[in-house]
Scaffold this active site. Structure first.
Site, PDB file in Angstrom:
ATOM      1  N   ALA A   1       0.799  -1.234   0.000  1.00  0.00           N
ATOM      2  CA  ALA A   1       0.000   0.000   0.000  1.00  0.00           C
ATOM      3  C   ALA A   1       0.827   1.277   0.000  1.00  0.00           C
ATOM      4  O   ALA A   1       0.261   2.366   0.109  1.00  0.00           O
ATOM      5  CB  ALA A   1      -0.999   0.033   1.158  1.00  0.00           C
TER       6      ALA A   1
ATOM      7  N   ASP B   1      -0.351   3.171  -3.005  1.00  0.00           N
ATOM      8  CA  ASP B   1      -1.706   3.675  -2.763  1.00  0.00           C
ATOM      9  C   ASP B   1      -1.675   4.869  -1.822  1.00  0.00           C
ATOM     10  O   ASP B   1      -2.437   5.834  -1.995  1.00  0.00           O
ATOM     11  CB  ASP B   1      -2.582   2.576  -2.164  1.00  0.00           C
ATOM     12  CG  ASP B   1      -2.794   1.403  -3.109  1.00  0.00           C
ATOM     13  OD1 ASP B   1      -2.725   1.607  -4.338  1.00  0.00           O
ATOM     14  OD2 ASP B   1      -3.029   0.288  -2.618  1.00  0.00           O
TER      15      ASP B   1
END
Length: 306
Positions: free
Chosen positions: A251, A254
């Site tokens: 992540a 992200d």
């Protein structure tokens, strides 16, 4: 709440295990732990945008199962508008099977589940959210025709449109570029889009130039510990990453995208937004998990570069 960032994308339950190394094809390795963690590139980016200061809404789908309930609740707990997150009967929620090794690298397999039900019609039904947004963010974990629709509608509305082409396995359709303000791939995604290996800053510049020549307005190639490369018609700029001790890179990309979108939505310059995203991503890799690793705006504000 009027959402300033609207994310059209995926919600997955991440099934995460750690092992000393990633298995080779046909090989079994012994893991050292297991956890279920809310994730999905779309949901991760929505959580990042919300934690990092932007009123945020999510457009997506989950299944009518326990994971779906948990995924939706995880977003609601972050204050994210979920009026356009639909539970689809008879469909499982999306899942991601993740192995993280001792070097903090990962291998991921995703199953679309409810993410495959995010249709252009569902995005159209959420048009009021798109109209009030400052920034619209898309990825590639929902059907391509849905991404194309969201990008085009964002351009029609005059919004700032971000595409994180993840996961990417081939070049983008040529007619997508005209609708994208910021195209944000990582090294492997840039290779898939361009055929150019991004194994150095020079390679990143070549890949970015290729994308600009195809019609991309602005490109940011994220380079992990090497930072990121920004490219537009005026040239290139390299942003060095803060030095941190990585625990889990899940992540990180992200987090960068969500942080960048949040900063743009409150009027920061693109260079300030990139720097903000770099610090947020660096902080995320010092923590385990996808959404649990994403820092808050206060965390970023308190970070001191060495």
């Amino acid at each position: 709440m009027q959402a300033k960032v609207v994310v059209v994308g995926s919600l997955n339950m991440d099934l995460v295990t750690r092992a000393s190394r990633l298995p080779q094809p046909g090989e079994t390795v012994v893991g050292s732990g297991f956890a279920t963690v809310p994730g999905g590139k779309g949901a991760n980016q929505a959580v990042a945008a919300a934690r990092l200061g932007a009123p945020t809404a999510m457009v997506g789908c989950v299944g009518d199962d326990a994971y779906g309930v948990q995924l939706r609740q995880a977003l609601l707990d972050e204050g994210i508008d979920c009026q356009a997150v639909d539970a689809v009967p008879g469909v499982s929620s999306g899942v991601a099977l993740i192995v993280v090794d001792d070097a903090s690298q990962n291998a991921i397999v995703i199953v679309a589940g409810g993410n495959g039900e995010v249709t252009p019609q569902r995005v159209s039904a959420a048009d009021a959210l798109l109209q009030q947004a400052e920034v619209i963010v898309c990825q590639l974990e929902v059907p391509a025709q849905t991404v194309a629709f969201a990008l085009k509608r964002g351009r029609e509305l005059g919004k700032t449109v971000i595409l994180n082409p993840a996961p990417a396995s081939a070049p983008l359709p040529a007619d997508w570029f005209a609708h994208i303000d910021y195209l944000i791939p990582n090294e492997s995604e840039a290779l898939a889009l361009t055929g150019i290996a991004v194994d150095s800053l020079a390679g990143a510049q070549q890949a970015a130039a290729w994308l600009l020549a195809r019609g991309a307005r602005k490109v940011i190639i994220t380079l992990g510990a090497q930072g990121s490369l920004f490219a537009d018609g005026a040239g290139f700029e390299h942003f060095a990453a803060p030095k941190v001790q990585a625990v889990d890179t899940t992540a990180a990309g992200d987090t960068f995208v969500g942080a960048f979108a949040a900063a743009l939505s409150r009027g920061e310059s693109e260079r300030a937004a990139i720097a903000f995203g770099q610090v947020a991503a660096a902080l995320s890799v010092t923590r385990a998990g996808a959404q649990p690793s994403i820092p808050t705006q206060a965390d970023v504000a308190g970070f001191a570069r060495p």
